[in-house]
Design a protein around this motif. Structure first.
Motif, PDB file in Angstrom:
ATOM      1  N   ASP A 325       0.830  -1.212   0.000  1.00  0.00           N
ATOM      2  CA  ASP A 325       0.000   0.000   0.000  1.00  0.00           C
ATOM      3  C   ASP A 325       0.859   1.255   0.000  1.00  0.00           C
ATOM      4  OD1 ASP A 325      -2.117  -1.715   0.058  1.00  0.00           O
ATOM      5  OD2 ASP A 325      -2.710  -1.306   2.125  1.00  0.00           O
ATOM      6  N   LEU A 326       1.964   1.224   0.744  1.00  0.00           N
ATOM      7  CA  LEU A 326       2.861   2.386   0.780  1.00  0.00           C
ATOM      8  C   LEU A 326       3.518   2.607  -0.584  1.00  0.00           C
ATOM      9  CD1 LEU A 326       4.638   1.777   4.226  1.00  0.00           C
ATOM     10  CD2 LEU A 326       2.768   3.354   3.744  1.00  0.00           C
ATOM     11  N   LEU A 327       3.967   1.526  -1.225  1.00  0.00           N
ATOM     12  CA  LEU A 327       4.616   1.638  -2.533  1.00  0.00           C
ATOM     13  C   LEU A 327       3.636   2.117  -3.607  1.00  0.00           C
ATOM     14  CD1 LEU A 327       6.763  -1.628  -2.456  1.00  0.00           C
ATOM     15  CD2 LEU A 327       7.662   0.711  -2.518  1.00  0.00           C
ATOM     16  N   MET A 328       2.418   1.602  -3.585  1.00  0.00           N
ATOM     17  CA  MET A 328       1.424   2.016  -4.584  1.00  0.00           C
ATOM     18  C   MET A 328       1.027   3.470  -4.389  1.00  0.00           C
ATOM     19  SD  MET A 328       1.095  -0.415  -6.675  1.00  0.00           S
ATOM     20  CE  MET A 328      -0.344   0.087  -7.630  1.00  0.00           C
ATOM     21  N   ALA A 329       1.014   3.939  -3.138  1.00  0.00           N
ATOM     22  CA  ALA A 329       0.740   5.359  -2.888  1.00  0.00           C
ATOM     23  C   ALA A 329       1.872   6.217  -3.450  1.00  0.00           C
ATOM     24  CB  ALA A 329       0.577   5.610  -1.393  1.00  0.00           C
ATOM     25  N   CYS A 330       3.121   5.790  -3.236  1.00  0.00           N
ATOM     26  CA  CYS A 330       4.262   6.515  -3.807  1.00  0.00           C
ATOM     27  C   CYS A 330       4.209   6.511  -5.329  1.00  0.00           C
ATOM     28  CB  CYS A 330       5.570   5.889  -3.330  1.00  0.00           C
ATOM     29  SG  CYS A 330       5.924   6.141  -1.579  1.00  0.00           S
ATOM     30  N   ASP A 331       3.758   5.384  -5.900  1.00  0.00           N
ATOM     31  CA  ASP A 331       3.644   5.281  -7.354  1.00  0.00           C
ATOM     32  C   ASP A 331       2.666   6.316  -7.905  1.00  0.00           C
ATOM     33  OD1 ASP A 331       4.269   3.670  -9.815  1.00  0.00           O
ATOM     34  OD2 ASP A 331       2.086   3.409  -9.773  1.00  0.00           O
ATOM     35  N   LYS A 332       1.663   6.671  -7.117  1.00  0.00           N
ATOM     36  CA  LYS A 332       0.664   7.678  -7.523  1.00  0.00           C
ATOM     37  C   LYS A 332       1.043   9.073  -7.046  1.00  0.00           C
ATOM     38  CE  LYS A 332      -2.957   4.160  -7.280  1.00  0.00           C
ATOM     39  NZ  LYS A 332      -4.132   3.668  -6.533  1.00  0.00           N
ATOM     40  N   LYS A 333       2.315   9.245  -6.633  1.00  0.00           N
ATOM     41  CA  LYS A 333       2.846  10.523  -6.167  1.00  0.00           C
ATOM     42  C   LYS A 333       2.077  11.046  -4.959  1.00  0.00           C
ATOM     43  CE  LYS A 333       4.671  11.759 -10.698  1.00  0.00           C
ATOM     44  NZ  LYS A 333       4.712  12.765 -11.786  1.00  0.00           N
ATOM     45  N   SER A 334       1.729  10.099  -4.082  1.00  0.00           N
ATOM     46  CA  SER A 334       1.050  10.448  -2.830  1.00  0.00           C
ATOM     47  C   SER A 334       1.977  10.142  -1.660  1.00  0.00           C
ATOM     48  CB  SER A 334      -0.248   9.655  -2.679  1.00  0.00           C
ATOM     49  OG  SER A 334      -1.164   9.986  -3.699  1.00  0.00           O
ATOM     50  N   ALA A 335       1.696  10.771  -0.536  1.00  0.00           N
ATOM     51  CA  ALA A 335       2.407  10.485   0.709  1.00  0.00           C
ATOM     52  C   ALA A 335       1.494   9.652   1.603  1.00  0.00           C
ATOM     53  CB  ALA A 335       2.816  11.775   1.404  1.00  0.00           C
ATOM     54  N   THR A 336       2.083   8.951   2.538  1.00  0.00           N
ATOM     55  CA  THR A 336       1.310   8.146   3.485  1.00  0.00           C
ATOM     56  C   THR A 336       1.812   8.401   4.894  1.00  0.00           C
ATOM     57  OG1 THR A 336       1.046   6.404   1.817  1.00  0.00           O
ATOM     58  CG2 THR A 336       0.538   5.823   4.104  1.00  0.00           C
ATOM     59  N   VAL A 337       0.892   8.664   5.800  1.00  0.00           N
ATOM     60  CA  VAL A 337       1.258   8.791   7.203  1.00  0.00           C
ATOM     61  C   VAL A 337       0.952   7.459   7.879  1.00  0.00           C
ATOM     62  CG1 VAL A 337      -0.996   9.787   7.792  1.00  0.00           C
ATOM     63  CG2 VAL A 337       0.945  10.129   9.321  1.00  0.00           C
ATOM     64  N   LEU A 338       1.976   6.882   8.482  1.00  0.00           N
ATOM     65  CA  LEU A 338       1.873   5.571   9.128  1.00  0.00           C
ATOM     66  C   LEU A 338       2.090   5.749  10.626  1.00  0.00           C
ATOM     67  CD1 LEU A 338       1.819   2.422   9.120  1.00  0.00           C
ATOM     68  CD2 LEU A 338       4.269   2.487   8.638  1.00  0.00           C
ATOM     69  N   THR A 478       4.198   6.086  20.902  1.00  0.00           N
ATOM     70  CA  THR A 478       3.595   5.914  19.576  1.00  0.00           C
ATOM     71  C   THR A 478       4.472   6.626  18.553  1.00  0.00           C
ATOM     72  OG1 THR A 478       1.341   5.700  20.420  1.00  0.00           O
ATOM     73  CG2 THR A 478       1.598   6.472  18.160  1.00  0.00           C
ATOM     74  N   GLN A 479       4.754   5.977  17.435  1.00  0.00           N
ATOM     75  CA  GLN A 479       5.654   6.530  16.421  1.00  0.00           C
ATOM     76  C   GLN A 479       4.903   6.807  15.124  1.00  0.00           C
ATOM     77  OE1 GLN A 479       8.674   3.347  16.498  1.00  0.00           O
ATOM     78  NE2 GLN A 479      10.048   4.776  17.539  1.00  0.00           N
ATOM     79  N   ILE A 480       5.328   7.854  14.432  1.00  0.00           N
ATOM     80  CA  ILE A 480       4.698   8.231  13.164  1.00  0.00           C
ATOM     81  C   ILE A 480       5.780   8.328  12.099  1.00  0.00           C
ATOM     82  CG2 ILE A 480       3.376   9.973  11.930  1.00  0.00           C
ATOM     83  CD1 ILE A 480       2.008  10.709  14.497  1.00  0.00           C
ATOM     84  N   LEU A 481       5.546   7.636  11.002  1.00  0.00           N
ATOM     85  CA  LEU A 481       6.464   7.629   9.863  1.00  0.00           C
ATOM     86  C   LEU A 481       5.733   8.229   8.664  1.00  0.00           C
ATOM     87  CD1 LEU A 481       9.331   6.451   9.050  1.00  0.00           C
ATOM     88  CD2 LEU A 481       8.096   4.468   8.184  1.00  0.00           C
ATOM     89  N   LEU A 482       6.339   9.205   8.033  1.00  0.00           N
ATOM     90  CA  LEU A 482       5.754   9.810   6.832  1.00  0.00           C
ATOM     91  C   LEU A 482       6.501   9.262   5.628  1.00  0.00           C
ATOM     92  CD1 LEU A 482       3.607  11.830   5.885  1.00  0.00           C
ATOM     93  CD2 LEU A 482       5.369  13.598   5.929  1.00  0.00           C
ATOM     94  N   VAL A 483       5.821   8.461   4.816  1.00  0.00           N
ATOM     95  CA  VAL A 483       6.441   7.784   3.676  1.00  0.00           C
ATOM     96  C   VAL A 483       6.012   8.467   2.387  1.00  0.00           C
ATOM     97  CG1 VAL A 483       6.673   5.602   2.450  1.00  0.00           C
ATOM     98  CG2 VAL A 483       6.436   5.603   4.937  1.00  0.00           C
TER      99      VAL A 483
END
Length: 709
Positions: A325-338, A478-483
């Motif tokens: 899901d993270l890779l496909m979001a990057c493929d669509k030039k989107s960011a993901t907050v995890l 709690t940790q937050i990663l912005l991918v």
């Protein structure tokens, strides 16, 4: 005094043949335990013995001891005459040779006996290499007092967490346990189907035999006599199922274990409680778990996003889903907050009556079955054990037992509504036990709305849910990663989130999730470099002791300790930087050299081929294709199966590749799975058996890797 094992077994058989159940399950357990212990005491009575402070190695026998005495005598006289000096040197050399020989014989025997037990092999090497010392304890001269302090600390820790929750009126939950609630409907689980001796045999074969320190027989004796005891164990299991009673098996021995060797051993916060439960109790739990799983699978009651303690699910499958899901979001030039949620003592704060209500309302458990779960959950005790010293037992008012078979599964059921709550807030969630991953993808122009409003609201909703379910969410951990792709990360100026209670959580560049280091660019560079450092440290330690093992044993050790690390979640490494793949190959090459005795700069030659090891890139392909086969044959989790769209072409399954626009998408599971699958020969794809597929696939990739025609 040596124990006459044959006589002990004969007396056990005699006792079992005359054994009859008592009127209650608890009385039957006491009768069985007391009878077994009496026989054990007759043949192996407890005796006090003064032992030396220095514990001898297990291979230290009388022959070696006598030779050491001779060496010591020669050492005392070596200065008197040159002949004594020569004699001393000869005996010293002979003693060293014998020590190595004794070690080799001991460890060879141990490895040959337990070659299928990976955990035991790992422990053997840990002990011999002196890497994992006995867990340290706080400094004290009074061990019994320390046991009591630990017991009180573990209890007070839970009470302190529970103080922060509002008191709920749960008195109305009791009516769920009445017989009036039993309904004649096949969708309800009201009674448990009795177990058979064959079923118990299968359970023991798959799960092994592990006893607690206070069990009715030691593990080795129980293993030797298990076939004779199975009929009585079956009677006891069925009496528990039929009467809805688990009394007599609800005391856990807690062993304090240091969480990390770097932590302060004098601080109680550095320890986690490891529960040891009775063998019979765990046997009953496994039977109940089989019935519960059948019921939940039949009526589709499982939450798809939960991966822990479920058939065909693992940490690797959940990481494949999240990474995809993270890779496909990057493929669509989107960011993901995890967001990786951290729960404090999650298993230990579960509210029993609320869990019973969930079992009644959502899982549709009734009658005797529900009373069994109530008996299992309530009235439990724990006591802390350090060596032979044990604290007083204390009553546990909350929680599900962590060391049990059912406890983690019941925790999954307890938090099932969390997944619906988070999805209703517009976020994705996947979990493994008490590790929950919450994430959402967004376009850069939505960053303010996502990070300043939506994720804060989602976190608040989760906190409210946690309070309602008596679970403690720890915002500080709690940790937050912005991918996101590199160019999008440059556009994002927000580097943290300020929550309503003024808690600020900063974005991190990498974090460990289920044993894998995820970084904000999904390069897996921190993970692979950390893996390289860890594996080479282990290999250096193995090389120091390689003289103790032959090549086959070294291969067994390296496979159990090094290769399994290389294979863990290696499906995530597909398409990563070539340099990083070369680092993984360096590890495998070094492992192969260790087995055959080559030095660091020696040419590897055909060693991998001779060991029948696939090179790294082919091991990655093998893992991905194996997961695809499982998904196509109903052996994979739904969240992976749903990614694969297939059609039939030339009497074979053909997977449809989705369109991607960047190297991120090209690395995603839903892209690489069809690509690799469609390249396979038809005779491999059409295989129906998993074992046959594994064999055919490895042969195919092996020939491809080494250009074998």
């Amino acid at each position: 005094m040596a124990i006459d094992l044959d006589a002990l077994s004969f007396d056990l058989i005699d006792f079992i043949s005359d054994f009859t159940l008592s009127h209650t399950f608890e009385a039957s357990c006491m009768k069985f335990f007391d009878g077994s212990k009496n026989i054990l005491d007759q043949h192996a009575p407890l005796k006090e013995k003064i032992i030396s402070f220095m514990e001898h190695a297990p291979w230290f026998d009388s022959e070696y001891k006598d030779l050491r005495k001779l060496r010591r005598k020669a050492e005392k006289k070596r200065n008197e005459d040159d002949q004594y000096q020569i004699l001393y040197e000869e005996i010293r050399a002979e003693t060293s040779i014998m020590a190595n020989l004794k070690k080799q014989q001991y460890y060879s025997s141990l490895l040959d006996k337990n070659k299928h037990d990976t955990n035991l092999i790992f422990n053997i090497v840990n002990k011999e290499l002196d890497r994992k010392q006995q867990s340290p304890l706080p400094t004290t001269d009074d061990i019994p007092k320390l046991c009591s302090k630990f017991n009180e600390y573990f209890k007070n820790k839970i009470l302190k967490i529970r103080e922060n929750f509002p008191v709920s009126d749960l008195s109305s939950y009791e009516y769920y346990l009445s017989d009036a609630t039993v309904e004649e409907d096949t969708s309800y689980l009201s009674t448990f189907v009795p177990c058979t001796v064959d079923e118990l045999k299968g359970i023991i074969k798959n799960s092994g035999i592990k006893c607690s320190p206070s069990d009715f027989l030691p593990t080795d004796l129980l293993k030797d006599n298990i076939s004779n005891m199975l009929p009585v164990l079956c009677q006891l299991v069925n009496q528990s199922l039929e009467t809805g009673c688990f009394d007599g098996l609800k005391t856990a021995d807690i062993i304090p274990t240091l969480k990390d060797q770097k932590l302060d051993p004098d601080d109680f916060k550095s320890y986690r409680p490891i529960s040891n439960l009775s063998f019979l109790g765990k046997l009953i739990e496994r039977v109940v778990l089989n019935r519960l799983n059948e019921h939940m699978t039949k009526h589709k009651l499982n939450i798809p996003e939960q991966s822990a303690y479920k058939k065909h699910h693992s940490t690797e499958t959940i990481l494949i889903k999240i990474t995809n899901d993270l890779l496909m979001a990057c493929d669509k030039k989107s960011a993901t907050v995890l967001m990786l949620l951290d729960l404090s003592a999650a298993f230990d704060t579960v509210e029993h009556r609320k869990l019973l209500k969930i079992l009644f309302d959502e899982i549709k458990i009734r009658g005797t079955a529900l009373r069994w779960f109530q008996s299992f959950l309530t009235g439990r005790h724990q006591r802390t054990r350090i060596g032979s010293d044990v604290s007083e037992a204390i009553v546990l008012e909350f929680g599900v037992p962590q060391g049990s078979v059912l406890g983690p599964v019941l925790f999954n059921i307890y938090i099932r509504s969390l997944y619906l709550t988070v999805k209703a807030a517009g976020f994705n969630i996947h979990g493994y036990a008490d590790d929950q991953q919450v994430y959402k993808s967004f376009k850069p122009y939505d960053i303010v709305d996502i990070l300043n409003i939506q994720i804060i609201n989602c976190f608040k909703i989760i906190e409210t849910w946690m309070i309602d379910y008596c679970l403690h969410l720890n915002p500080g951990k709690t940790q937050i990663l912005l991918v996101a792709p590199k160019n999008i990360l440059k556009e994002i100026n927000i580097q943290g989130i300020l929550f309503h209670d003024n808690t600020c959580i900063r974005f991190i560049n990498s974090t460990k999730d289920l044993g894998i280091l995820l970084d904000h660019r999904l390069s897996f560079e921190p993970q692979i470099l950390n893996l390289k450092r860890d594996c080479f440290r282990l290999l250096r330690n193995i090389v120091k002791r390689r003289y103790l093992f032959n090549n086959e044993q070294l291969k067994l050790i390296v496979n159990s300790i090094i290769v399994c690390k290389l294979d863990y979640c290696n499906s995530l490494y597909y398409g990563v930087n070539k340099y990083l793949l070369s680092q993984l190959q360096l590890i495998q090459n070094a492992a192969a050299k260790t087995i055959v005795g080559l030095r660091k700069f020696d040419h590897l030659g055909d060693t991998l081929k001779e060991l029948h090891w696939l090179p790294i890139i082919y091991r990655i392909d093998y893992k991905i294709l194996l997961i695809v086969f499982k998904c196509l044959n109903g052996l994979g989790p739904d969240y992976l199966c749903s990614m694969l769209n297939f059609a039939h072409f030339n009497h074979s399954i053909y997977l449809i590749e989705p369109r991607t626009f960047s190297s991120y998408g090209d690395r995603s599971f839903q892209k690489i799975a069809p690509k690799l699958w469609n390249e396979l020969p038809c005779h491999i794809k059409n295989t129906s058996s998993l074992e046959t597929f594994k064999s055919s696939l490895k042969t195919y990739l092996f020939h491809k890797a080494f250009n074998i025609t």
